[in-house]
Design a protein around this motif. Structure first.
Motif, PDB file in Angstrom:
ATOM      1  N   GLY A 165      -2.064 -36.803 -16.472  1.00 38.50           N
ATOM      2  CA  GLY A 165      -1.599 -36.117 -15.272  1.00 38.50           C
ATOM      3  C   GLY A 165      -2.481 -36.409 -14.065  1.00 38.50           C
ATOM      4  O   GLY A 165      -3.543 -37.031 -14.173  1.00 38.50           O
ATOM      5  N   ASP A 166      -2.035 -35.989 -12.916  1.00 33.23           N
ATOM      6  CA  ASP A 166      -2.799 -36.018 -11.663  1.00 33.23           C
ATOM      7  C   ASP A 166      -2.048 -35.067 -10.741  1.00 33.23           C
ATOM      8  O   ASP A 166      -1.325 -34.175 -11.236  1.00 33.23           O
ATOM      9  N   ILE A 167      -2.166 -35.224  -9.449  1.00 26.30           N
ATOM     10  CA  ILE A 167      -1.470 -34.322  -8.526  1.00 26.30           C
ATOM     11  C   ILE A 167       0.033 -34.312  -8.860  1.00 26.30           C
ATOM     12  O   ILE A 167       0.650 -35.367  -8.988  1.00 26.30           O
ATOM     13  N   ASP A 261      -4.167 -24.845  -0.176  1.00 29.41           N
ATOM     14  CA  ASP A 261      -3.127 -25.802  -0.556  1.00 29.41           C
ATOM     15  C   ASP A 261      -2.768 -26.583   0.699  1.00 29.41           C
ATOM     16  O   ASP A 261      -3.495 -26.485   1.706  1.00 29.41           O
ATOM     17  N   SER A 262      -1.693 -27.354   0.674  1.00 34.28           N
ATOM     18  CA  SER A 262      -1.460 -28.229   1.823  1.00 34.28           C
ATOM     19  C   SER A 262      -0.996 -27.462   3.063  1.00 34.28           C
ATOM     20  O   SER A 262      -0.938 -28.034   4.149  1.00 34.28           O
ATOM     21  N   ASN A 263      -0.725 -26.159   2.953  1.00 34.41           N
ATOM     22  CA  ASN A 263      -0.359 -25.375   4.134  1.00 34.41           C
ATOM     23  C   ASN A 263      -1.528 -24.639   4.776  1.00 34.41           C
ATOM     24  O   ASN A 263      -1.519 -24.387   5.979  1.00 34.41           O
ATOM     25  N   GLY A 289       4.095 -20.835  -6.415  1.00 33.08           N
ATOM     26  CA  GLY A 289       4.133 -20.306  -5.048  1.00 33.08           C
ATOM     27  C   GLY A 289       3.048 -20.910  -4.156  1.00 33.08           C
ATOM     28  O   GLY A 289       2.373 -21.872  -4.539  1.00 33.08           O
ATOM     29  N   ARG A 290       2.870 -20.333  -2.972  1.00 34.15           N
ATOM     30  CA  ARG A 290       1.908 -20.857  -1.985  1.00 34.15           C
ATOM     31  C   ARG A 290       0.661 -19.968  -1.953  1.00 34.15           C
ATOM     32  O   ARG A 290       0.723 -18.765  -2.214  1.00 34.15           O
ATOM     33  N   ILE A 291      -0.484 -20.553  -1.562  1.00 31.83           N
ATOM     34  CA  ILE A 291      -1.757 -19.830  -1.620  1.00 31.83           C
ATOM     35  C   ILE A 291      -1.783 -18.670  -0.624  1.00 31.83           C
ATOM     36  O   ILE A 291      -2.519 -17.696  -0.801  1.00 31.83           O
ATOM     37  N   ALA A 352     -11.873 -33.935  -6.433  1.00 30.26           N
ATOM     38  CA  ALA A 352     -10.779 -34.843  -6.078  1.00 30.26           C
ATOM     39  C   ALA A 352     -11.315 -36.271  -6.067  1.00 30.26           C
ATOM     40  O   ALA A 352     -12.524 -36.500  -6.112  1.00 30.26           O
ATOM     41  N   ASN A 353     -10.410 -37.237  -6.002  1.00 28.24           N
ATOM     42  CA  ASN A 353     -10.810 -38.635  -5.883  1.00 28.24           C
ATOM     43  C   ASN A 353     -10.926 -39.001  -4.411  1.00 28.24           C
ATOM     44  O   ASN A 353      -9.983 -38.806  -3.649  1.00 28.24           O
ATOM     45  N   MET A 354     -12.100 -39.498  -4.033  1.00 26.41           N
ATOM     46  CA  MET A 354     -12.385 -39.945  -2.657  1.00 26.41           C
ATOM     47  C   MET A 354     -12.040 -38.892  -1.591  1.00 26.41           C
ATOM     48  O   MET A 354     -11.443 -39.209  -0.575  1.00 26.41           O
TER      49      MET A 354
HETATM   50  P1  NDP Z   1      -2.688 -30.440  -8.734  1.00 26.46           P
HETATM   51  O1  NDP Z   1      -1.349 -31.006  -8.397  1.00 26.46           O
HETATM   52  O2  NDP Z   1      -2.829 -29.521  -9.875  1.00 26.46           O
HETATM   53  O3  NDP Z   1      -3.291 -29.691  -7.437  1.00 26.46           O
HETATM   54  C1  NDP Z   1      -3.464 -30.374  -6.244  1.00 26.46           C
HETATM   55  C2  NDP Z   1      -3.939 -29.372  -5.205  1.00 26.46           C
HETATM   56  O4  NDP Z   1      -4.314 -30.094  -4.026  1.00 26.46           O
HETATM   57  C3  NDP Z   1      -2.867 -28.398  -4.777  1.00 26.46           C
HETATM   58  O5  NDP Z   1      -3.464 -27.195  -4.387  1.00 26.46           O
HETATM   59  C4  NDP Z   1      -2.234 -29.129  -3.599  1.00 26.46           C
HETATM   60  O6  NDP Z   1      -1.563 -28.273  -2.667  1.00 26.46           O
HETATM   61  C5  NDP Z   1      -3.441 -29.739  -2.945  1.00 26.46           C
HETATM   62  N1  NDP Z   1      -3.043 -30.952  -2.214  1.00 26.46           N
HETATM   63  C6  NDP Z   1      -2.420 -32.028  -2.718  1.00 26.46           C
HETATM   64  N2  NDP Z   1      -2.176 -32.938  -1.758  1.00 26.46           N
HETATM   65  C7  NDP Z   1      -2.658 -32.382  -0.624  1.00 26.46           C
HETATM   66  C8  NDP Z   1      -2.720 -32.823   0.710  1.00 26.46           C
HETATM   67  N3  NDP Z   1      -2.215 -34.018   1.073  1.00 26.46           N
HETATM   68  N4  NDP Z   1      -3.317 -32.006   1.624  1.00 26.46           N
HETATM   69  C9  NDP Z   1      -3.832 -30.797   1.250  1.00 26.46           C
HETATM   70  N5  NDP Z   1      -3.797 -30.332   0.002  1.00 26.46           N
HETATM   71  C10 NDP Z   1      -3.222 -31.121  -0.915  1.00 26.46           C
HETATM   72  O7  NDP Z   1      -3.653 -31.716  -8.888  1.00 26.46           O
HETATM   73  P2  NDP Z   1      -5.084 -31.803  -9.595  1.00 26.46           P
HETATM   74  O8  NDP Z   1      -5.830 -30.528  -9.435  1.00 26.46           O
HETATM   75  O9  NDP Z   1      -4.891 -32.369 -10.933  1.00 26.46           O
HETATM   76  O10 NDP Z   1      -5.781 -32.956  -8.714  1.00 26.46           O
HETATM   77  C11 NDP Z   1      -6.557 -32.666  -7.559  1.00 26.46           C
HETATM   78  C12 NDP Z   1      -7.465 -33.843  -7.263  1.00 26.46           C
HETATM   79  O11 NDP Z   1      -8.331 -34.076  -8.387  1.00 26.46           O
HETATM   80  C13 NDP Z   1      -6.763 -35.186  -7.028  1.00 26.46           C
HETATM   81  O12 NDP Z   1      -7.503 -35.939  -6.087  1.00 26.46           O
HETATM   82  C14 NDP Z   1      -6.827 -35.858  -8.393  1.00 26.46           C
HETATM   83  O13 NDP Z   1      -6.733 -37.280  -8.287  1.00 26.46           O
HETATM   84  C15 NDP Z   1      -8.217 -35.427  -8.827  1.00 26.46           C
HETATM   85  N6  NDP Z   1      -8.486 -35.472 -10.259  1.00 26.46           N
HETATM   86  C16 NDP Z   1      -7.704 -34.816 -11.163  1.00 26.46           C
HETATM   87  C17 NDP Z   1      -8.020 -34.848 -12.514  1.00 26.46           C
HETATM   88  C18 NDP Z   1      -7.225 -34.112 -13.534  1.00 26.46           C
HETATM   89  O14 NDP Z   1      -7.586 -34.193 -14.715  1.00 26.46           O
HETATM   90  N7  NDP Z   1      -6.177 -33.387 -13.165  1.00 26.46           N
HETATM   91  C19 NDP Z   1      -9.173 -35.614 -13.008  1.00 26.46           C
HETATM   92  C20 NDP Z   1      -9.972 -36.214 -11.964  1.00 26.46           C
HETATM   93  C21 NDP Z   1      -9.620 -36.141 -10.660  1.00 26.46           C
HETATM   94  P3  NDP Z   1       0.048 -28.269  -2.595  1.00 26.46           P
HETATM   95  O15 NDP Z   1       0.477 -27.443  -3.737  1.00 26.46           O
HETATM   96  O16 NDP Z   1       0.345 -27.684  -1.268  1.00 26.46           O
HETATM   97  O17 NDP Z   1       0.498 -29.711  -2.698  1.00 26.46           O
END
Ligand code: NDP
Length: 453
Positions: A165-167, A261-263, A289-291, A352-354
């Motif tokens: 998985g990832d985002i 979150d993204s909002n 839902g939203r944060i 997160a990555n980078m």
């Molecule tokens: P999730 O989808 O579970 O959560 C992502 C979170 O980040 C949500 O709160 C989301 O908000 C927010 N987000 C996503 N895109 C954006 C954006 N463009 N601007 C602002 N907020 C944003 O993903 P993960 O927690 O799994 O992943 C988060 C990060 O960690 C990523 O960079 C991922 O590559 C990295 N990662 C994940 C691993 C894993 O095992 N899951 C392992 C190593 C790294 P919203 O709901 O509004 O989109």
């Protein structure tokens, strides 16, 4: 005269125009490698850099599916199989509207070195689609996942390529993807990680990335005689990584005060305790839902809506000791990094990555902030995926204590490897150089051993 790394960088930019995130990730690694390339002229002769920046394979495909109204939808799917020198390709799938080839290539490139740091036998890959699960019904998500797998299954396998998985891809999506893979191939095998516990998943996989990220904080803090006890922590994101980072901070006596979150984001000056975290988990993982709803439930917390016109994100103006960026790439720029430093932040661990731009990283390094780059700090996620692969191969399950012990050991080793490698190559304290050099050396030596393939 430009250095070997500079020449390769220029070539990457010329051959992959417009792939900004990929350029950024390659530049970040190459800029650490000067002293290594000086000591190893054989790498230049074997054109290791030219080979390491070129994915072994890129697959891109159409994903047609039908929404609940019967409308036809078309998304673009992809899988970048970047480097298999150390094992089968391994890395997550991201479902998010922003997904494009540049983002998946940057993630797959990073993943190659991250996986090397874990010391487990895994190559680097990443994939995804420009599909947003947000607002979709479970049935729509299932139809999308099935259509995605109708093509992806040809390219993956337990000894070939093992996505996770990832985002936007959590337990629900992994379940739908696995079911379709099994139906198409008639094979019940460890082809995906992050599976459900009763059908091949590993205990601790959901917790792993966030727990590992905070373990890396503890290790960095120890080098300065500090600990997380009583430390104020600012967390971005509210997904998988953010939730378990928060849980681990609480276990270690720290005080998490934000989620986003993204909002927008919430700040809770009273601290986010275990019951509040349980609310967030239910909100995000079940009700989706939203944060913002956190502030409705806990009125003493403050919600701030994001304003895209600003040159900074006010989340990073919240005062803290430790910052845990856990949402997405480039979420901390130089202004944000300066704001964090001004607010007293002395430790940053990238979940997160980078998530930090190159200018932002420089701000932290100049301020002598303890800075754990993602490829080291969030490697606990993929490390536990590697442990899930081992359990699947042996057809048995380890206890929670066993997986936790191994994860902890791996994170401590990664920290130590980064610290000692940085020292050995003349930049003590730079976890960025330590991670890049140690990861690169492992991959480069394996590529040399395996000949011109
Ligand atoms: P999730 O989808 O579970 O959560 C992502 C979170 O980040 C949500 O709160 C989301 O908000 C927010 N987000 C996503 N895109 C954006 C954006 N463009 N601007 C602002 N907020 C944003 O993903 P993960 O927690 O799994 O992943 C988060 C990060 O960690 C990523 O960079 C991922 O590559 C990295 N990662 C994940 C691993 C894993 O095992 N899951 C392992 C190593 C790294 P919203 O709901 O509004 O989109």
């Amino acid at each position: 005269m430009p250095s070997y790394a500079d020449v390769v960088m220029q070539d990457v930019i010329a051959r992959n125009p417009e792939q900004k995130e990929f350029h950024q990730a390659v530049h970040e690694v190459l800029s650490s490698l000067g002293p290594v390339l000086d000591r190893h002229p054989e790498f230049r002769k074997a054109k290791i850099l030219e080979r390491i920046v070129e994915p072994e394979r890129v697959v891109m495909f159409r994903v047609p599916w039908q929404d609940d109204r019967g409308e036809v939808q078309v998304n673009r799917g992809m899988r970048v199989e970047f480097n298999s020198a150390l094992g089968p390709y391994k890395g997550g799938l991201r479902f998010h509207p922003s997904v494009n080839l540049s983002i998946i290539k940057f993630l797959a490139f990073e993943q190659t070195f991250k996986n090397a740091l874990t010391t487990l036998p895994m190559g680097g890959g990443k994939g995804g689609a420009d599909f947003s699960p947000r607002g979709k019904s479970d049935a729509e998500v299932m139809r999308f996942c099935q259509s995605f797998m109708n093509e992806l299954f040809r390219h993956i396998g337990e000894c070939v390529d093992v996505p996770a998985g990832d985002i936007g891809v959590g337990g629900r999506e992994i379940g739908f993807l696995f079911g379709q893979y099994k139906r198409l191939t008639r094979r019940f095998e460890g082809v995906l990680t992050g599976k459900g516990l009763n059908w091949g998943g590993s205990l601790m996989r959901p917790e792993a990335a966030g727990y590992g990220q905070v373990c890396f904080v503890e290790e960095m803090l120890k080098t300065r005689g500090k600990s997380l006890k009583g430390a104020r922590c600012v967390i971005s994101g509210s997904g998988n990584v953010a939730q378990y980072a928060c849980e681990k901070v609480l276990q270690l006596g720290g005080k998490p005060v934000t989620f986003s979150d993204s909002n927008g984001f919430v700040v809770d000056e009273d601290g986010i305790d275990a019951p509040k975290l349980a609310f967030v988990m239910e909100l995000k993982n079940v009700r989706r839902g939203r944060i913002k709803e956190y502030a409705a439930k806990y009125p003493k917390a403050n919600y701030v809506e994001l304003d895209g016109k600003l040159d900074h994100n006010p989340l990073w103006q919240v005062k803290c000791d430790v910052a845990l960026p856990s949402a997405t790439q480039n979420e901390i720029n130089a202004v944000d990094a300066n704001n964090l430093v001004k607010g007293g932040c002395f430790c940053v661990s990238e979940g997160a990555n980078m998530p930090t731009t190159p200018d932002g990283v420089n701000v932290f390094l100049e301020a002598n902030t303890l800075f754990g780059p993602g490829k080291a700090a969030n490697a606990g996620g993929v490390a536990t995926s590697g442990l899930e692969m081992s359990q699947n191969a042996m057809r048995l399950n380890w206890s929670r204590e066993e997986v936790d012990r191994r994860l902890h050991e791996i994170m401590i080793n990664i920290h130590e490897t980064c610290r000692t490698t940085a020292e050995k190559y003349g930049t003590p304290g730079s976890y960025v150089n330590g991670a890049n050099i140690a990861g690169f050396l492992k991959v480069a030596h394996a590529m040399m051993d395996q000949g011109l393939v």
